[in-house]
Design a protein around this motif. Sequence first.
Motif, PDB file in Angstrom:
ATOM      1  N   SER A 301      11.573  -2.399  -3.679  1.00 36.13           N
ATOM      2  CA  SER A 301      11.938  -3.755  -4.116  1.00 36.13           C
ATOM      3  C   SER A 301      10.957  -4.786  -3.556  1.00 36.13           C
ATOM      4  O   SER A 301      10.683  -5.790  -4.202  1.00 36.13           O
ATOM      5  CB  SER A 301      13.357  -4.077  -3.658  1.00 36.13           C
ATOM      6  N   ILE A 302      10.403  -4.516  -2.366  1.00 36.72           N
ATOM      7  CA  ILE A 302       9.434  -5.448  -1.775  1.00 36.72           C
ATOM      8  C   ILE A 302       8.167  -5.486  -2.624  1.00 36.72           C
ATOM      9  O   ILE A 302       7.615  -6.541  -2.928  1.00 36.72           O
ATOM     10  CB  ILE A 302       9.086  -5.010  -0.335  1.00 36.72           C
ATOM     11  N   ALA A 305       8.918  -7.277  -5.825  1.00 38.62           N
ATOM     12  CA  ALA A 305       9.038  -8.712  -5.617  1.00 38.62           C
ATOM     13  C   ALA A 305       7.660  -9.348  -5.565  1.00 38.62           C
ATOM     14  O   ALA A 305       7.404 -10.369  -6.211  1.00 38.62           O
ATOM     15  CB  ALA A 305       9.793  -8.991  -4.312  1.00 38.62           C
ATOM     16  N   MET A 309       5.820 -11.802  -8.436  1.00 41.06           N
ATOM     17  CA  MET A 309       5.370 -13.156  -8.129  1.00 41.06           C
ATOM     18  C   MET A 309       3.963 -13.403  -8.634  1.00 41.06           C
ATOM     19  O   MET A 309       3.428 -14.491  -8.483  1.00 41.06           O
ATOM     20  CB  MET A 309       5.301 -13.372  -6.604  1.00 41.06           C
ATOM     21  N   HIS A 320       2.528  -7.531   2.151  1.00 48.83           N
ATOM     22  CA  HIS A 320       3.945  -7.168   2.268  1.00 48.83           C
ATOM     23  C   HIS A 320       4.197  -5.722   2.671  1.00 48.83           C
ATOM     24  O   HIS A 320       4.987  -5.464   3.554  1.00 48.83           O
ATOM     25  CB  HIS A 320       4.664  -7.463   0.944  1.00 48.83           C
ATOM     26  N   LEU A 324       4.980  -3.995   6.804  1.00 47.57           N
ATOM     27  CA  LEU A 324       6.255  -3.319   7.052  1.00 47.57           C
ATOM     28  C   LEU A 324       6.039  -1.881   7.515  1.00 47.57           C
ATOM     29  O   LEU A 324       6.853  -1.325   8.250  1.00 47.57           O
ATOM     30  CB  LEU A 324       7.105  -3.321   5.781  1.00 47.57           C
ATOM     31  N   LYS A 416      10.032  -5.426  11.788  1.00 47.31           N
ATOM     32  CA  LYS A 416      10.753  -6.444  11.029  1.00 47.31           C
ATOM     33  C   LYS A 416      11.886  -5.791  10.265  1.00 47.31           C
ATOM     34  O   LYS A 416      11.773  -4.662   9.826  1.00 47.31           O
ATOM     35  CB  LYS A 416       9.808  -7.129  10.040  1.00 47.31           C
ATOM     36  N   ARG A 417      12.936  -6.551  10.090  1.00 50.40           N
ATOM     37  CA  ARG A 417      14.050  -6.014   9.314  1.00 50.40           C
ATOM     38  C   ARG A 417      13.799  -6.261   7.838  1.00 50.40           C
ATOM     39  O   ARG A 417      13.150  -7.216   7.459  1.00 50.40           O
ATOM     40  CB  ARG A 417      15.344  -6.693   9.738  1.00 50.40           C
ATOM     41  N   PHE A 418      14.319  -5.378   7.018  1.00 46.61           N
ATOM     42  CA  PHE A 418      14.273  -5.654   5.587  1.00 46.61           C
ATOM     43  C   PHE A 418      15.462  -5.024   4.921  1.00 46.61           C
ATOM     44  O   PHE A 418      16.210  -4.283   5.534  1.00 46.61           O
ATOM     45  CB  PHE A 418      12.967  -5.166   4.939  1.00 46.61           C
TER      46      PHE A 418
ATOM     47  N   ASN B  97      15.827  -9.608  -3.215  1.00 45.19           N
ATOM     48  CA  ASN B  97      14.789  -8.929  -2.424  1.00 45.19           C
ATOM     49  C   ASN B  97      13.822  -9.923  -1.791  1.00 45.19           C
ATOM     50  O   ASN B  97      12.647  -9.921  -2.090  1.00 45.19           O
ATOM     51  CB  ASN B  97      14.026  -7.922  -3.285  1.00 45.19           C
ATOM     52  N   PRO B  98      14.347 -10.793  -0.908  1.00 49.04           N
ATOM     53  CA  PRO B  98      13.421 -11.705  -0.239  1.00 49.04           C
ATOM     54  C   PRO B  98      12.447 -10.910   0.631  1.00 49.04           C
ATOM     55  O   PRO B  98      12.764  -9.816   1.081  1.00 49.04           O
ATOM     56  CB  PRO B  98      14.333 -12.572   0.625  1.00 49.04           C
ATOM     57  N   PHE B  99      11.264 -11.481   0.833  1.00 53.06           N
ATOM     58  CA  PHE B  99      10.306 -10.833   1.732  1.00 53.06           C
ATOM     59  C   PHE B  99      10.856 -10.911   3.148  1.00 53.06           C
ATOM     60  O   PHE B  99      11.522 -11.887   3.498  1.00 53.06           O
ATOM     61  CB  PHE B  99       8.955 -11.550   1.677  1.00 53.06           C
ATOM     62  N   PRO B 100      10.560  -9.924   3.986  1.00 51.72           N
ATOM     63  CA  PRO B 100      11.020 -10.007   5.383  1.00 51.72           C
ATOM     64  C   PRO B 100      10.186 -11.001   6.180  1.00 51.72           C
ATOM     65  O   PRO B 100       9.573 -10.665   7.173  1.00 51.72           O
ATOM     66  CB  PRO B 100      10.849  -8.572   5.890  1.00 51.72           C
ATOM     67  N   LYS B 101      10.159 -12.219   5.678  1.00 51.90           N
ATOM     68  CA  LYS B 101       9.421 -13.303   6.335  1.00 51.90           C
ATOM     69  C   LYS B 101      10.355 -14.496   6.402  1.00 51.90           C
ATOM     70  O   LYS B 101      11.491 -14.432   5.948  1.00 51.90           O
ATOM     71  CB  LYS B 101       8.180 -13.664   5.522  1.00 51.90           C
ATOM     72  N   PRO B 147      14.279 -15.850   9.250  1.00 52.26           N
ATOM     73  CA  PRO B 147      13.984 -14.860   8.213  1.00 52.26           C
ATOM     74  C   PRO B 147      14.887 -15.013   6.986  1.00 52.26           C
ATOM     75  O   PRO B 147      16.092 -15.268   7.105  1.00 52.26           O
ATOM     76  CB  PRO B 147      14.233 -13.516   8.910  1.00 52.26           C
ATOM     77  N   THR B 149      15.822 -12.747   5.150  1.00 51.06           N
ATOM     78  CA  THR B 149      16.752 -11.630   5.063  1.00 51.06           C
ATOM     79  C   THR B 149      18.040 -11.895   5.844  1.00 51.06           C
ATOM     80  O   THR B 149      18.999 -11.145   5.723  1.00 51.06           O
ATOM     81  CB  THR B 149      16.092 -10.347   5.601  1.00 51.06           C
ATOM     82  N   GLY B 150      18.048 -12.981   6.647  1.00 46.09           N
ATOM     83  CA  GLY B 150      19.243 -13.296   7.418  1.00 46.09           C
ATOM     84  C   GLY B 150      20.268 -14.103   6.632  1.00 46.09           C
ATOM     85  O   GLY B 150      21.360 -14.365   7.124  1.00 46.09           O
ATOM     86  N   ARG B 163      11.779 -19.003  -4.900  1.00 43.16           N
ATOM     87  CA  ARG B 163      10.461 -18.384  -4.743  1.00 43.16           C
ATOM     88  C   ARG B 163       9.772 -18.251  -6.099  1.00 43.16           C
ATOM     89  O   ARG B 163       8.575 -18.478  -6.239  1.00 43.16           O
ATOM     90  CB  ARG B 163      10.688 -17.010  -4.117  1.00 43.16           C
TER      91      ARG B 163
END
Lengths: 418, 254
Positions: A301-302, A305, A309, A320, A324, A416-418, B97-101, B147, B149-150, B163
């Motif tokens: 999905s990353i 995404a 974009m 991205h 990760l 990092k969390r995802f 699906n946001p970026f983990p940023k 983030p 993702t939070g 986005r």
Amino acid sequence: MTDLISPSSQLKGRKSAETRFQWYGRGAIFVSLLFLVVMVGSILTKGVGAFGTTNVAIEVDLGPDAIDPANPADARFEKIVKDALKTQFPEAKKRKDRRMIYGLLSNDMGFELERFVEANPEAIGGTATVWFRASDDFDAVAKGAVDRSLPEDERRMSDKEIAWIDQLTEQGAVERTFNWSFFTNGDSREPELAGILSALMGSALTLLVCFCISFPVAILAAIYLEEFAPKNRFSDLIEVNINNLAAVPSIVFGLLGLSMFLNTFGMPRSSPLVGGLVLSLMTLPTIIIAARASLRAVPPSIREAALGMGASPVQATFHHVAPLALPGILTGTIVGMAQALGETAPLLMIGMVAFIVDVPDSILEPATALPVQIFLWADAPERAFVEKTSAAIIVLLLFLVTMNIIAILLRRKFEKRF
Amino acid sequence: MSKTAIITAKDVDVFYGDKQALDKIALDIPEYKVTSLIGPSGCGKSTFLRCINRMNDLVPIARVEGDIRIAGQDIYAPEVDVVALRAQVGMVFQKPNPFPKSIYENVAYGPKIHGLAKGKTEMDELVQWALEKAGLWNEVKDRLDQPGTGLSGGQQQRLCIARTIAVKPKVVLMDEPCSALDPIATAIIEELIDELRQNFTIVIVTHSMQQAARVSQRTAFFHLGTLVETGPTKNIFTSPEDERTQNYITGRIG
């Protein structure tokens, strides 16, 4: 009415199977921990002696007969020390006894006195008490490693020598200090002088070369194979071959290095450059496999995404996906580097097994590596090299632990969390 | 072809390997309207959506034939740069699906790679504009550095919308944007879609007929890889011409 919830015999059997399995697991962990404790414990107890050294105070005559004040560098320092020993032990008259008293001190005694005189020029002309390094056998007696109850002809030191040592000890002329020179000297034929620094530097330089080559190459290869390469027969073939490469015995890479880097390209023998190149051949597949696995673990999905974009595939990968995957890639790299650090066989083939006294300070100079040094010392005849071997293993393990700690810290930083 | 159509599709066939997923789809999508694509699972509605910004290119076995034009330009023409196309046709996915940023970086990423903002202040304004448009600004303005993702699921999905619109695309594609959300978050997103149509053309794939009825002006009903019927949403739901549409909206198939 039937009983619904009290355990049937089938349930009881299942429950005891689960309990049994848990105990098997605990047993397995206990056995592996036991091995670890025994191994580390034996290395520590054997090696700890090498971190201490014995020094002996001898009064030397630096009068005008011995040293010309105008030209002190020309003095025969070794003779001065030997004379001082003869004065100390007047009973040693025979050649054999004389040799024994000289043998109480390290072979380096002349240089040690020279250094002392250079540092204390005011001592010239009188007498001075100078601390000399004791020989390896003296050291063994001083730390009680020699069993005095054995018959004389079954131990390294004769009764006479032990008596002299006891005499010196009673005079308060013997002390034990931390053996700094173990970390500042290169290798030596004399165990009391042998140090780990040349091997440590050799390993560090070799790993540096190995890292600088294998890390970028492996990551680029992994990213290309995982993210960009078309999936077809040919890329499958490459994948199979990379996996096979990871399983090739390391000595084969040593032979390859010998015939390619040394004989064909004429690179300098025994150098960290060649060592690093050979080890990077070995490390590459390990890092590639780990990097591909962690790239594959990044959720698609990353990727979608980023591409959705309007990011180009390269942007999606480097902005991205790769960040990760970085923690996993770092773990794989550290595993590969740790393997490379412990590798001996390929280094033997390219001549890194040489006796290296000087500390290498470039990747082109002859060097040896920690595991090879351990191998060399383990083979050396002198008793005192036994504890040096264990001490070198301790240094190697500490090197490894340091590398792992750095890897863990880096991984924490990038996780990092995802 | 109606005058206001921004996307026109003609004779679109899609194959996954040997299997044909779409058969001769012809559909006009009007500008500044919400068009919903409905139909039972596996009918090809998501496949069609993914043809519009060429996300199907990512599936190695997928093959697209036919003609899809956006503002008159053939998007499958060899000279078309997919990157430029996706900047004009944004996409919101089924699962947030946001970026983990950070929240800020999530929104600023698109404008950054497309070079849409010069300098920090312009970027700040653009991020604020996008988050306001997505109805998220008031909730996150104090924690832009945290983030993405939070956030909660609904907030994450609005972040994904912010986005997407930060790049200022002509068209926003939404692939079942509410299927992973609770009813309250869904209601907020539906309101948002209604507001967004002032600035963007929206194509939404949805499983929920109620949602299609609530948010869209036009509806296209897909069944087994074919486009069965298309028309104003009201007509589709009140007086469908095809029997299959009738069966689907009354719940007899689907």
